[in-house]
Motif scaffolding. Structure first.
Motif, mmCIF file in Angstrom:
data_model
loop_
_atom_site.group_PDB
_atom_site.id
_atom_site.type_symbol
_atom_site.label_atom_id
_atom_site.label_comp_id
_atom_site.label_asym_id
_atom_site.label_seq_id
_atom_site.Cartn_x
_atom_site.Cartn_y
_atom_site.Cartn_z
ATOM 1 N N ARG A 329 -10.587 25.985 19.155
ATOM 2 C CA ARG A 329 -10.719 26.062 20.604
ATOM 3 C C ARG A 329 -9.877 27.176 21.206
ATOM 4 N N HIS A 330 -8.661 27.345 20.690
ATOM 5 C CA HIS A 330 -7.715 28.245 21.344
ATOM 6 C C HIS A 330 -7.547 29.580 20.610
ATOM 7 N N ALA A 331 -7.811 29.589 19.304
ATOM 8 C CA ALA A 331 -7.667 30.832 18.559
ATOM 9 C C ALA A 331 -9.013 31.520 18.340
ATOM 10 N N GLY A 332 -10.113 30.800 18.615
ATOM 11 C CA GLY A 332 -11.426 31.409 18.466
ATOM 12 C C GLY A 332 -12.088 31.023 17.162
ATOM 13 N N GLU A 333 -13.420 31.151 17.152
ATOM 14 C CA GLU A 333 -14.174 30.789 15.955
ATOM 15 C C GLU A 333 -13.853 31.692 14.769
ATOM 16 N N GLY A 334 -13.380 32.889 15.028
ATOM 17 C CA GLY A 334 -13.095 33.806 13.935
ATOM 18 C C GLY A 334 -11.710 33.657 13.347
ATOM 19 N N ALA A 335 -10.890 32.776 13.891
ATOM 20 C CA ALA A 335 -9.527 32.605 13.385
ATOM 21 C C ALA A 335 -9.543 31.930 12.016
ATOM 22 N N ARG A 336 -8.578 32.292 11.194
ATOM 23 C CA ARG A 336 -8.433 31.679 9.879
ATOM 24 C C ARG A 336 -7.307 30.660 9.931
ATOM 25 N N ALA A 337 -7.426 29.640 9.082
ATOM 26 C CA ALA A 337 -6.413 28.585 9.016
ATOM 27 C C ALA A 337 -6.133 28.253 7.559
ATOM 28 N N TRP A 338 -4.919 27.809 7.315
ATOM 29 C CA TRP A 338 -4.495 27.445 5.958
ATOM 30 C C TRP A 338 -3.877 26.057 6.006
ATOM 31 N N ILE A 339 -4.253 25.227 5.062
ATOM 32 C CA ILE A 339 -3.684 23.874 4.933
ATOM 33 C C ILE A 339 -2.904 23.829 3.632
ATOM 34 N N LEU A 340 -1.628 23.497 3.718
ATOM 35 C CA LEU A 340 -0.766 23.398 2.548
ATOM 36 C C LEU A 340 -0.280 21.959 2.421
ATOM 37 N N VAL A 341 -0.490 21.353 1.252
ATOM 38 C CA VAL A 341 -0.063 19.980 0.987
ATOM 39 C C VAL A 341 1.074 20.017 -0.031
ATOM 40 N N GLU A 342 2.206 19.431 0.331
ATOM 41 C CA GLU A 342 3.378 19.391 -0.550
ATOM 42 C C GLU A 342 3.726 17.933 -0.816
ATOM 43 N N ASP A 343 3.796 17.570 -2.085
ATOM 44 C CA ASP A 343 4.119 16.204 -2.488
ATOM 45 C C ASP A 343 5.564 16.169 -2.963
ATOM 46 N N GLU A 344 6.465 15.735 -2.088
ATOM 47 C CA GLU A 344 7.885 15.663 -2.429
ATOM 48 C C GLU A 344 8.239 14.241 -2.846
ATOM 49 N N GLU A 346 10.219 11.910 -1.672
ATOM 50 C CA GLU A 346 10.332 10.881 -0.647
ATOM 51 C C GLU A 346 9.273 10.988 0.438
ATOM 52 N N SER A 347 8.564 12.082 0.508
ATOM 53 C CA SER A 347 7.615 12.262 1.600
ATOM 54 C C SER A 347 6.508 13.221 1.192
ATOM 55 N N VAL A 348 5.483 13.272 2.028
ATOM 56 C CA VAL A 348 4.380 14.212 1.879
ATOM 57 C C VAL A 348 4.388 15.117 3.107
ATOM 58 N N ILE A 349 4.325 16.415 2.875
ATOM 59 C CA ILE A 349 4.357 17.379 3.961
ATOM 60 C C ILE A 349 3.045 18.153 3.968
ATOM 61 N N VAL A 350 2.374 18.125 5.096
ATOM 62 C CA VAL A 350 1.118 18.859 5.263
ATOM 63 C C VAL A 350 1.339 19.886 6.363
ATOM 64 N N THR A 351 1.081 21.145 6.060
ATOM 65 C CA THR A 351 1.272 22.234 7.009
ATOM 66 C C THR A 351 -0.072 22.875 7.332
ATOM 67 N N VAL A 352 -0.346 23.013 8.618
ATOM 68 C CA VAL A 352 -1.555 23.689 9.086
ATOM 69 C C VAL A 352 -1.118 24.951 9.827
ATOM 70 N N ARG A 353 -1.538 26.120 9.328
ATOM 71 C CA ARG A 353 -1.126 27.393 9.918
ATOM 72 C C ARG A 353 -2.365 28.221 10.246
ATOM 73 N N ASP A 354 -2.300 28.973 11.335
ATOM 74 C CA ASP A 354 -3.431 29.828 11.707
ATOM 75 C C ASP A 354 -2.925 31.221 12.040
ATOM 76 N N ASP A 355 -3.853 32.161 12.167
ATOM 77 C CA ASP A 355 -3.489 33.541 12.494
ATOM 78 C C ASP A 355 -3.908 33.897 13.923
ATOM 79 N N GLY A 356 -3.932 32.901 14.787
ATOM 80 C CA GLY A 356 -4.321 33.122 16.175
ATOM 81 C C GLY A 356 -3.239 33.774 16.994
ATOM 82 N N PRO A 357 -3.431 33.825 18.292
ATOM 83 C CA PRO A 357 -2.468 34.507 19.169
ATOM 84 C C PRO A 357 -1.195 33.713 19.430
#
Length: 441
Positions: A329-344, A346-357
């Motif tokens: 919605r905010h970065a546009g249909e052409g924006a790329r995104a990356w999902i990183l899943v880390e299994d530590e 004591e916890s699970v960390i999920v990171t969602v990163r984009d190359d928007g503005p």
């Protein structure tokens, strides 16, 4: 999602009723034993024996009556106090006057205090004052004159019963306050859940219709305008205040002995298999995140299963979906995104990163004030409800990063802490890792 209702019963005064029942039995035995040791000094022991027979049968038979305030009726209290007063007034008939003058005990002895305490537990300090005053008057009549010991005993019973009655009233008020707070919490959590669902579906559809209608023009523009008005109205409703709640009502005669009853919704009970056939064991988070991968969304995950409780895994996946919706919605249909899943460990960390503005400073607070609760509810709210945290880092021109941190035992217990409170437990390691990611972008 299958839900079950759980009724929580709270009663801080219930232990007092159990103690009163025990007190009545013990003091009845004490009074009978006191009479037995001085039997030969009673000029008319038959009167005392008859009274103790009635007292013993009454005490044992009425134990259910002092189990709680609902069972302890006004008629029982009146009869119980009458039996105590009768025993006091029968003391001069059964006992010698010399013993009475010397301060000898009455026939019911300290059993009388149990009758007064029942008044205190049932009706508070006012009822206790009435009952203790009646006992005081009977003692003065039995003695014939106010002696030092008589006055001392009367004041002791009077003060103790009033104090206990006051404590009971305070406990009941606190109980009602706690019940009200739990009701408000339950309604707040349900409102947040509904707001997340509405934001993830209805509000986004209305926003899309408004945008597309403005582009197409003509009748579609009017349809888009109406959709925009409904979106604003629905956002206002979703972000509004709490609805009024009925107060927990007590029984007749102000009875609150059963404790405040609060009915809450236990949304995700993973330990029991529900009627929808959902698994009751851990699920692999990777399977829930895999559908999000695509041409412009890259998913990086461990080679081994990332196991979480079903409710926690669903909420994390939904939060990731909400973050990707924000990217589109905010970065546009052409924006790329990356999902990183880390299994530590004591916890699970999920990171969602984009190359928007990126997000301008203060924009999230402004959006929340306008009723746009995508980040506040769909992301942070979801993680908060399962005991996790959600951190959002955005640098203008360098995109946005959302980090979801979920404990491995998320969903096992009900957590009511805030995201900030929970987030502080992550320590310096998690903070340094987050700062490092922001700097790398």
């Amino acid at each position: 999602m299958q839900k079950r209702q759980r009724v929580m019963r709270m009663s801080v005064e219930q232990p007092m009723w159990r103690a009163l029942a025990g007190y009545r039995v013990l003091t009845m035995l004490y009074a009978v034993g006191l009479f037995a040791t001085g039997y030969d000094r009673f000029p008319r022991p038959g009167v005392a024996i008859a009274y103790y027979c009635v007292l013993s049968v009454w005490t044992v038979a009425t134990l259910p009556k002092v189990a709680n305030a609902a069972s302890c009726t006004r008629r029982f209290l009146a009869a119980d106090l009458t039996l105590a007063l009768t025993g006091i007034l029968l003391t001069p008939v059964a006992d010698a006057q010399a013993r009475i003058v010397d301060g000898g005990p009455t026939l019911p002895s300290i059993w009388t205090a149990g009758s007064v305490l029942a008044f205190a537990l049932k009706g508070g300090w006012r009822w206790a004052a009435v009952a203790s005053t009646a006992v005081a008057a009977a003692n003065l009549v039995e003695r014939g004159a106010p002696t030092r010991d008589t006055v001392h005993n009367v004041i002791l019973v009077w003060v103790a019963s009033i104090a206990i009655g006051y404590v009971v009233e305070v406990a009941r008020a606190s109980e009602r306050t706690l019940a009200r707070a739990l009701e408000i919490e339950a309604v707040t959590r349900e409102r947040q859940r509904l707001a997340r669902d509405i934001h993830d579906s209805v509000l986004q559809v209305l926003a899309m219709v408004q945008r597309r209608g403005a582009v197409i023009g003509g009748e579609a523009a009017e349809l888009g305008r109406l959709a925009g008005e409904q979106e604003v109205a629905l956002r206002t409703l979703v972000s509004g205040g709490l609805v009024p709640l009925p107060r927990a009502s007590g029984g007749a005669d102000g009875d609150t002995s059963g404790g405040a009853v609060v009915q809450t919704v236990d949304e995700d009970d993973e330990d029991d298999e529900d009627t929808d056939g959902e698994p009751d064991g851990p699920v692999d988070l990777r399977a829930l995140l895999a559908p999000y991968a695509g041409a412009r969304v890259s998913l990086a995950e461990p080679g081994a299963p990332v196991l979480l409780r079903p409710a926690a895994a669903r909420e994390v996946a939904a939060a990731v979906g909400a973050a990707l919706d924000n990217v589109r919605r905010h970065a546009g249909e052409g924006a790329r995104a990356w999902i990183l899943v880390e299994d530590e460990p004591e916890s699970v960390i999920v990171t969602v990163r984009d190359d928007g503005p990126g997000i301008p400073r203060g924009r999230l607070a402004q959006a929340e004030g306008e009723g746009r609760l995508g980040v506040a509810l769909s992301i942070r709210g979801r993680l908060r409800d399962i005991g996790g945290t959600a951190e959002l880092i955005s640098v203008p021109g360098q995109g946005t990063e959302v980090e979801l941190n979920v404990p491995k035992d998320a969903g096992a217990v009900d957590t009511t802490g805030t995201a900030d409170d929970t987030g502080r437990t992550r320590g310096a390691k998690g903070a340094s890792r987050t700062r490092g990611k922001a700097e790398n972008r």
